[in-house]
Design a protein around this motif. Structure first.
Motif, PDB file in Angstrom:
ATOM      1  N   ALA A 184      49.990  40.337  41.624  1.00 35.91           N
ATOM      2  CA  ALA A 184      50.088  41.437  42.589  1.00 35.91           C
ATOM      3  C   ALA A 184      48.921  41.434  43.580  1.00 35.91           C
ATOM      4  O   ALA A 184      49.061  41.921  44.703  1.00 35.91           O
ATOM      5  CB  ALA A 184      50.134  42.771  41.847  1.00 35.91           C
ATOM      6  N   TRP A 185      47.752  40.902  43.143  1.00 33.67           N
ATOM      7  CA  TRP A 185      46.553  40.859  43.990  1.00 33.67           C
ATOM      8  C   TRP A 185      46.071  39.398  44.071  1.00 33.67           C
ATOM      9  O   TRP A 185      45.030  39.054  43.523  1.00 33.67           O
ATOM     10  CB  TRP A 185      45.446  41.725  43.418  1.00 33.67           C
ATOM     11  N   PRO A 186      46.815  38.524  44.729  1.00 38.85           N
ATOM     12  CA  PRO A 186      46.498  37.088  44.695  1.00 38.85           C
ATOM     13  C   PRO A 186      45.134  36.730  45.287  1.00 38.85           C
ATOM     14  O   PRO A 186      44.592  35.673  44.970  1.00 38.85           O
ATOM     15  CB  PRO A 186      47.639  36.459  45.503  1.00 38.85           C
ATOM     16  N   LYS A 187      44.597  37.577  46.132  1.00 36.04           N
ATOM     17  CA  LYS A 187      43.314  37.278  46.762  1.00 36.04           C
ATOM     18  C   LYS A 187      42.117  37.828  45.988  1.00 36.04           C
ATOM     19  O   LYS A 187      40.974  37.606  46.388  1.00 36.04           O
ATOM     20  CB  LYS A 187      43.290  37.823  48.193  1.00 36.04           C
ATOM     21  N   ARG A 188      42.360  38.523  44.883  1.00 39.13           N
ATOM     22  CA  ARG A 188      41.272  39.120  44.102  1.00 39.13           C
ATOM     23  C   ARG A 188      40.970  38.288  42.860  1.00 39.13           C
ATOM     24  O   ARG A 188      41.861  37.675  42.264  1.00 39.13           O
ATOM     25  CB  ARG A 188      41.616  40.547  43.672  1.00 39.13           C
ATOM     26  N   LEU A 189      39.699  38.297  42.478  1.00 34.01           N
ATOM     27  CA  LEU A 189      39.245  37.552  41.304  1.00 34.01           C
ATOM     28  C   LEU A 189      39.193  38.475  40.093  1.00 34.01           C
ATOM     29  O   LEU A 189      38.515  39.508  40.110  1.00 34.01           O
ATOM     30  CB  LEU A 189      37.852  36.966  41.568  1.00 34.01           C
ATOM     31  N   ILE A 190      39.920  38.118  39.041  1.00 36.29           N
ATOM     32  CA  ILE A 190      39.891  38.849  37.770  1.00 36.29           C
ATOM     33  C   ILE A 190      39.438  37.869  36.694  1.00 36.29           C
ATOM     34  O   ILE A 190      40.123  36.886  36.420  1.00 36.29           O
ATOM     35  CB  ILE A 190      41.266  39.442  37.420  1.00 36.29           C
TER      36      ILE A 190
END
Length: 319
Positions: A184-190
């Motif tokens: 859902a948040w492909p540009k965020r780092l988890i």
């Protein structure tokens, strides 16, 4: 001889007069003692009555204070409810507006197809339509989450929130929730911390509800922190319980606000969404706390203003 008799009579009369006077004085003393005793009884009765009146006054003051507190609580609850209804109506309409807009645009793009379109033109138009439909699909998920929160809060209030316990692996639940958010948040780092050496953690829980808690923690961390920052998910354990923590680099929360975070409808003032859309309904953390406590666990937050926040929960191991 005659003088002695007269003197004796005089002395007798004086003694008699003294005895009469003494009797009068004793009677006066008795009357005074009686009056003093009566005065003490009256004073005692007055003191008892005064004590009773003071107690009644204190009780009335306490009842008045409690009534005023209840009035203030009701006024605050009404204000929060009014704010909630305004936010809820806006939040529920926003996805619908976006869904409708993307569907309308997709329909227009479909009408723009021509029989003489080249393969490249056709592919480009299909890609645009696909992107619009994906936007609409994301908003459908947002809408489902909002409606789900409203349903959950009504079930909690009616004490009818159902949990379906089964033995499961907490690591799998966490990884699935993280993968959903990465999509859902492909540009965020988890980042998953301390997971490489952890093979399996068995718990007795409702996997969907635990996944719901993790998802809520993750979406809040992603929404309220800057787009260029990452989110860290860590796991630790003791002999009795396992702890899951989600850390962000957001604005942080003051100690006064931390105590109210888990209340219904509560939203921290002055903190705005930095990534994504929608401020939420102020229900998610309250629902999370209810779910975790129903599992026998605890929730909490560690935060310093300007240094981010770490939201965590614990679950007991299988006995």
């Amino acid at each position: 001889m005659e003088g002695s008799v007269q003197e004796e009579q005089t002395n007798y009369q004086e003694v008699r007069a003294l005895r009469v006077r003494i009797a009068e004085l004793e009677k006066m003393q008795q009357e005074q003692n009686l009056a003093l005793h009566q005065e003490k009884e009256v004073r005692k009765a007055l003191e008892t009555r005064l004590h009773t009146v003071l107690n009644e006054r204190d009780c009335l003051i306490e009842e008045l204070t409690e009534a005023q507190d209840n009035i203030n609580a009701l006024l605050d609850a009404n204000q929060r409810m009014d704010e909630f209804l305004g936010i809820a109506s806006h939040e529920l309409r926003t996805p619908l507006t976006t869904i409708n807009g993307n569907i309308q645009l997709a329909k227009r793009r479909l009408k723009a197809f021509r029989l003489d379109d080249t393969r490249e033109d056709f592919a480009n138009k299909v890609d645009v339509i696909r992107e619009m439909l994906e936007r609409a699909e994301r908003q459908v998920r947002v809408q489902n989450r909002l409606v789900g929160d409203l349903l959950d809060i009504s079930r909690i209030q009616a004490n009818r929130l159902e949990l379906h316990f089964q033995e499961g692996d907490l690591i799998t639940i966490i990884k699935e929730a993280v993968e959903d958010q990465r999509a859902a948040w492909p540009k965020r780092l988890i980042v998953l911390d301390n997971f490489s050496c952890t093979q399996e953690i068995l718990i007795e829980a409702d996997p969907d509800r635990i996944g719901q808690v993790i998802t809520n923690y993750l979406t809040n961390a992603l929404k309220y922190s800057a787009p260029e920052t990452g989110v860290n998910v860590a796991i630790s354990s003791t002999a009795q319980e396992v702890k899951v923590a989600v850390q962000d680099a957001g604005p942080g929360i003051s100690a006064e606000e931390q105590a109210q975070l888990w209340q219904r409808f509560y939203r921290v003032p002055g903190i705005s969404v930095q990534n994504g859309s929608g401020v939420g309904l102020g229900l998610g953390l309250h629902i999370c706390r209810t779910i975790i406590e129903r599992h026998g666990g605890r929730v909490g937050v560690d935060s310093i203003q300007g240094e981010g926040s770490t939201f965590w929960f614990t679950l007991p191991f299988i006995a």
